[in-house]
Design a protein around this motif. Sequence first.
Motif, PDB file in Angstrom:
ATOM      1  N   LEU A  25      -2.011  -0.471  -2.609  1.00 56.30           N
ATOM      2  CA  LEU A  25      -2.398   0.945  -2.539  1.00 56.30           C
ATOM      3  C   LEU A  25      -1.316   1.765  -1.848  1.00 56.30           C
ATOM      4  O   LEU A  25      -1.001   2.888  -2.268  1.00 56.30           O
ATOM      5  CB  LEU A  25      -3.726   1.096  -1.796  1.00 56.30           C
ATOM      6  N   PHE A  26      -0.746   1.194  -0.786  1.00 51.95           N
ATOM      7  CA  PHE A  26       0.339   1.868  -0.067  1.00 51.95           C
ATOM      8  C   PHE A  26       1.553   2.048  -0.970  1.00 51.95           C
ATOM      9  O   PHE A  26       2.142   3.141  -1.043  1.00 51.95           O
ATOM     10  CB  PHE A  26       0.712   1.063   1.183  1.00 51.95           C
ATOM     11  N   PHE A  27       1.937   0.968  -1.676  1.00 50.78           N
ATOM     12  CA  PHE A  27       3.071   1.043  -2.597  1.00 50.78           C
ATOM     13  C   PHE A  27       2.813   2.054  -3.706  1.00 50.78           C
ATOM     14  O   PHE A  27       3.721   2.791  -4.113  1.00 50.78           O
ATOM     15  CB  PHE A  27       3.363  -0.331  -3.203  1.00 50.78           C
ATOM     16  N   PHE A  28       1.582   2.078  -4.211  1.00 51.90           N
ATOM     17  CA  PHE A  28       1.253   3.025  -5.274  1.00 51.90           C
ATOM     18  C   PHE A  28       1.474   4.461  -4.806  1.00 51.90           C
ATOM     19  O   PHE A  28       2.090   5.274  -5.521  1.00 51.90           O
ATOM     20  CB  PHE A  28      -0.195   2.854  -5.725  1.00 51.90           C
ATOM     21  N   ALA A  29       1.001   4.790  -3.612  1.00 51.98           N
ATOM     22  CA  ALA A  29       1.142   6.153  -3.087  1.00 51.98           C
ATOM     23  C   ALA A  29       2.616   6.525  -2.926  1.00 51.98           C
ATOM     24  O   ALA A  29       3.039   7.625  -3.311  1.00 51.98           O
ATOM     25  CB  ALA A  29       0.412   6.274  -1.752  1.00 51.98           C
ATOM     26  N   ILE A  30       3.413   5.602  -2.388  1.00 48.40           N
ATOM     27  CA  ILE A  30       4.833   5.871  -2.153  1.00 48.40           C
ATOM     28  C   ILE A  30       5.586   6.030  -3.474  1.00 48.40           C
ATOM     29  O   ILE A  30       6.299   7.020  -3.699  1.00 48.40           O
ATOM     30  CB  ILE A  30       5.478   4.750  -1.318  1.00 48.40           C
ATOM     31  N   PHE A  31       5.413   5.054  -4.370  1.00 53.29           N
ATOM     32  CA  PHE A  31       6.201   5.056  -5.601  1.00 53.29           C
ATOM     33  C   PHE A  31       5.717   6.108  -6.594  1.00 53.29           C
ATOM     34  O   PHE A  31       6.497   6.568  -7.433  1.00 53.29           O
ATOM     35  CB  PHE A  31       6.200   3.667  -6.235  1.00 53.29           C
TER      36      PHE A  31
END
Length: 314
Positions: A25-31
Amino acid sequence: MAHTNESVVSEFVLLGLSNSWDLQLFFFAIFFMVYVTSLLGNIMIIIIISSDSHFNSPMYFLLSNLSFIDICQSNFATPKMLVDFFVEYKTISFEGCMAQIFLLHSFVGSEMMLLVAMAYDRFIAICKPLHYSTIMNQRLCIIFVFISWAVGILHSVSHLAFTVDLPFCGPNEIDSFFCDLPLVIELACMDTYEMELVILTNSGLISLSCFLALIISYTIILITVWRRSSGGLSKALSTLTAHITVVILFFGPCIYFYIWPFSRLSADKFLSVFYTVCTPMLNPIIYSLRNEDIKSAIRKLRNHHVNWKNQGSP
């Protein structure tokens, strides 16, 4: 893209960046933010350059083509990666995998050549300013763009010709978020040592030759500016900081992967993210936001939009 009867693998499993749901979820928000920024930033550059007559010069023509390549590179794997963050079993078809390999190497090869063309443009503008308009005409710029795409596509086809008919008969897990060529070749049911050498030679040749051409060009430019400028070396460096920064950030990971393509560390997949997802954002951020003409055009476009909204409101 048909593959031989020896191949029984019809799809590959992408292991992604992490198995942790919170991290995904964190990676999704960043990328997702990086992807949208890259897309909108490069589209904005193309619109500004094509709609404003002040940018009717070879440098901005090449810059707009660089933005187009970055838009293409933003879309070859990033949208699937974003969707896969919400999918437990991440797969890609054999044909889709070959398509990713072809697109990535086409775009990267094209961008390398285009960066060399942009360095040549700056070399002529600074070292031979009186002959600039004669040498850097529209015909030469179009030839540069055509050569960039031709080299990129030929570079990619040379890789794909060796890969598409490999026998894949067992393991199908790729420890990445996209079909990375060295990781795909490792899954083949045969000795791929000679193929690895061919790929290393092919990729290394184009990346190192372009990088050396850029280093030589910018070294000559810096020396020329330093000799002609009363401000000395600091002024010369500030003039070309954007170009040199893009070259280092683009070619650094590229050369690293081509020198050690078949010996990967666990952290390499995150370097792959920077190279494939974040690199397209370099053009709008580094090139354009440091360019006073582009920033002025953005402010003008924003003011025009605000005035239009104020006139349209009751």
